[in-house]
Design an enzyme around this catalytic site. Structure first.
Site, PDB file in Angstrom:
ATOM      1  N   CYS A   2       0.832  -1.203   0.000  1.00  0.00           N
ATOM      2  CA  CYS A   2       0.000   0.000   0.000  1.00  0.00           C
ATOM      3  C   CYS A   2       0.870   1.259   0.000  1.00  0.00           C
ATOM      4  O   CYS A   2       2.075   1.203   0.221  1.00  0.00           O
ATOM      5  CB  CYS A   2      -0.904   0.002   1.228  1.00  0.00           C
ATOM      6  SG  CYS A   2      -1.954  -1.467   1.346  1.00  0.00           S
ATOM      7  N   GLY A  28      -1.350   0.929  -4.921  1.00  0.00           N
ATOM      8  CA  GLY A  28      -2.625   0.334  -4.541  1.00  0.00           C
ATOM      9  C   GLY A  28      -3.773   0.963  -5.287  1.00  0.00           C
ATOM     10  O   GLY A  28      -3.895   2.186  -5.325  1.00  0.00           O
ATOM     11  N   ASN A 101       1.308   0.210   5.644  1.00  0.00           N
ATOM     12  CA  ASN A 101       1.816  -0.541   4.499  1.00  0.00           C
ATOM     13  C   ASN A 101       2.641  -1.701   5.030  1.00  0.00           C
ATOM     14  O   ASN A 101       3.611  -1.490   5.751  1.00  0.00           O
ATOM     15  CB  ASN A 101       2.681   0.360   3.612  1.00  0.00           C
ATOM     16  CG  ASN A 101       3.403  -0.419   2.522  1.00  0.00           C
ATOM     17  OD1 ASN A 101       2.892  -1.428   2.031  1.00  0.00           O
ATOM     18  ND2 ASN A 101       4.579   0.033   2.143  1.00  0.00           N
ATOM     19  N   GLY A 102       2.252  -2.920   4.683  1.00  0.00           N
ATOM     20  CA  GLY A 102       3.005  -4.083   5.141  1.00  0.00           C
ATOM     21  C   GLY A 102       2.082  -5.199   5.575  1.00  0.00           C
ATOM     22  O   GLY A 102       0.915  -5.266   5.188  1.00  0.00           O
ATOM     23  N   TYR A 257      10.088  -4.051  -8.916  1.00  0.00           N
ATOM     24  CA  TYR A 257       8.770  -3.799  -9.489  1.00  0.00           C
ATOM     25  C   TYR A 257       7.946  -2.740  -8.773  1.00  0.00           C
ATOM     26  O   TYR A 257       7.323  -1.901  -9.408  1.00  0.00           O
ATOM     27  CB  TYR A 257       7.975  -5.114  -9.500  1.00  0.00           C
ATOM     28  CG  TYR A 257       6.525  -4.953  -9.900  1.00  0.00           C
ATOM     29  CD1 TYR A 257       6.166  -4.855 -11.247  1.00  0.00           C
ATOM     30  CD2 TYR A 257       5.508  -4.898  -8.957  1.00  0.00           C
ATOM     31  CE1 TYR A 257       4.834  -4.700 -11.633  1.00  0.00           C
ATOM     32  CE2 TYR A 257       4.178  -4.747  -9.327  1.00  0.00           C
ATOM     33  CZ  TYR A 257       3.843  -4.650 -10.670  1.00  0.00           C
ATOM     34  OH  TYR A 257       2.532  -4.501 -11.027  1.00  0.00           O
TER      35      TYR A 257
END
Length: 510
Positions: A2, A28, A101-102, A257
């Site tokens: 995210c 996201g 995020n995670g 990526y």
């Protein structure tokens, strides 16, 4: 993977938060949300969809205040639904909103402890809500009417002791300020910056430096593993290391990526790292394929362009753009469900026949995960008239699930899991296939910051840096992440929305 952002400004923060989220949209596309604060009240808008679709003029007007946090979501272990969109909020103590995020690897245990110790109810399957409630529970222990930086640092130090996994988060405490913190291994990225204004300095915390650049802030540095940054609503900055044994082992897949090429993460230029990946892969092709016969190198847009261009230059082969991308189709890697990913590939890309006809073509992608996209693109190249289709991955074989915030599927759904390169090539339909060596990938990233001793390479080598990932946990995550499980959750969410519609209850939040 995210995207998160937090801002303490001298004027309205809503537009900067919105603009920052649009820059982080690649992290996201499932949901988006913003929470702001003004005069003792928190204002929240969040819903499914892209940033541009979630926030309209009426929502932006209601997001009042000079500080706030935002989030763009891509689902990992949790369900894909509005209920799981962020920021999450708890009213006790003080009123706290959090964006994360995670992925926590011990969220089930924490969920039980939160109920047993504090009678806290977790309403979703999201580990982000768990993280928020752990933080809130630790702050509540102090039983103080007002808190300061030392209280926040003590609370986060307990969060670090209790929470395992990879996490970068921003939190906002009503009437107090904004906090940014990172797990003791520094797996997920988070940076902060500063902008001078006539009214005084403004501060920003974000997942990637590109959000800082675009908004006109100056990048100060990354938040260190285990470090906490607290910015009061008045704009005072306090920092402290709150982990007992921090060690920087950032996720290398950010450079492969996830991150935008114009970002700098832990001192490493993502663009330069990808250039080096292309050069290293070209050297391997020259070494192992000898007289390779490649006539043209074609990237699979967009992430692989940088590596493909350097690969072609190093080999002395023509580089061509052979696929035109429909930019209104989301990134297929982060789409929930295999069926949706499969349908979108041909909608997203269209081949230029003139670049393929009668040629031996080397297609270059950043990585190969499930192989769905790769096999369809190879088929498209053959349909466009290619004589031979070779395929190159700028990353090593993705053979293991990632458990730190990237929604890679179960091992059995990864095309490289327990297969040789030759077997994978046959499954993809490629005449030849070559992968980056893991040692070369590490060197390509570390070259940008030699002080980094190690990276999280778990999706390539199965070694999980937190040391607490068991086979049982991987099986549990696999059951949650499989395409079959996601399809069942989607059916359940649709049924729930139909129920809301029939009862007159508004399911949207904001």
């Amino acid at each position: 993977m995210c995207g998160i952002i937090g801002i303490v400004a001298k004027d309205k923060a809503n537009q900067s938060l919105y603009d920052g989220l649009t820059v982080l949209q690649h992290r996201g596309q499932d949901a988006a949300g913003i929470a702001t604060y003004e005069d003792g009240r928190l204002y929240l808008r969040k819903s499914d969809g892209l940033v541009r679709d979630v926030f309209h003029t009426r929502h932006m007007i209601n997001l009042k205040g000079k500080m706030g946090i935002g989030h763009v979501r891509y689902p990992t272990a949790g369900a894909s639904s509005t209920a799981e969109s962020q920021p999450f909020y708890v009213n006790s103590p003080y009123g706290i909103a959090l964006a994360h995020n995670g992925n926590l690897t011990n969220s089930a245990q924490l969920k039980r402890e939160l109920f047993e110790e504090g009678l806290r109810h977790i309403n979703t399957d999201s580990d982000s809500e768990v993280l928020l409630n752990v933080f809130a529970h630790e702050l509540q222990r102090f039983r103080k009417r007002r808190i300061g930086p030392d209280d926040i640092f003590r609370a986060i130090s307990h969060v670090h002791q209790r929470c395992s996994g990879g996490y970068a988060a921003v939190a906002m405490i009503t009437g107090v300020g904004i906090i940014g913190f990172r797990d003791p291994y520094g797996i997920r990225p988070i940076v902060f910056g500063k902008r001078e204004t006539p009214q005084g300095p403004e501060y920003i915390i974000a997942s990637e430096s590109v959000a800082i650049d675009v908004l006109g802030f100056k990048l100060l540095r990354d938040i260190a593993p285990g470090e906490v940054i607290f910015i009061s609503k008045e704009g005072e900055v306090h920092t402290q290391q709150c982990a007992q044994a921090p060690r920087l082992t950032p996720c290398i897949f950010e450079h492969v990526y996830l991150a935008r090429p114009d970002s700098i993460i832990d001192g490493i230029s993502v663009h330069k790292a990808r250039m080096r990946m292309g050069e290293a892969l070209a050297r391997k092709i020259a070494r192992e394929w000898g007289d390779h016969g490649i006539e043209v190198v074609i990237p699979i847009p967009d992430t692989s362009r940088t590596a493909a261009l350097e690969l072609a230059h190093t080999l002395g082969v023509d580089y061509r753009e052979g696929f035109i991308k429909n930019r209104y189709i989301p990134r297929t890697f982060i789409m929930p469900g295999q069926a949706m990913r499969r349908r979108s590939v041909r909608q997203k890309l269209n081949a230029i026949d003139l670049e393929f006809e009668g040629k031996t073509v080397l297609l270059v992608d950043d990585s190969i995960v499930r192989g769905t996209t790769s096999s369809q693109i190879i088929e498209m190249a053959r349909d466009a008239g290619a004589r031979e289709v070779f395929f190159a991955s700028a990353a090593p074989p993705v053979a293991f699930p990632n458990v730190y915030g990237i929604d890679m599927p179960t091992g059995e759904e990864l095309i490289a899991h327990k297969r040789t390169t030759e077997e994978i090539a046959r499954l993809l339909g490629a005449d030849r296939l070559i992968y980056q060596d893991l040692e070369d990938l590490v060197e390509c990233a570390r070259h940008g910051n030699p002080s980094i001793e190690a990276f999280d390479l778990s999706c390539f080598n199965g070694c999980y840096v937190t040391g607490d990932v068991s086979e049982g946990y991987l099986n549990h995550v696999g059951l949650q992440r499989s395409d079959e499980a996601q399809a069942k959750r989607a059916q359940s969410n649709n049924a729930l929305q139909d129920l809301y519609a029939g009862s007159g209850v508004v399911a949207d939040i904001g």
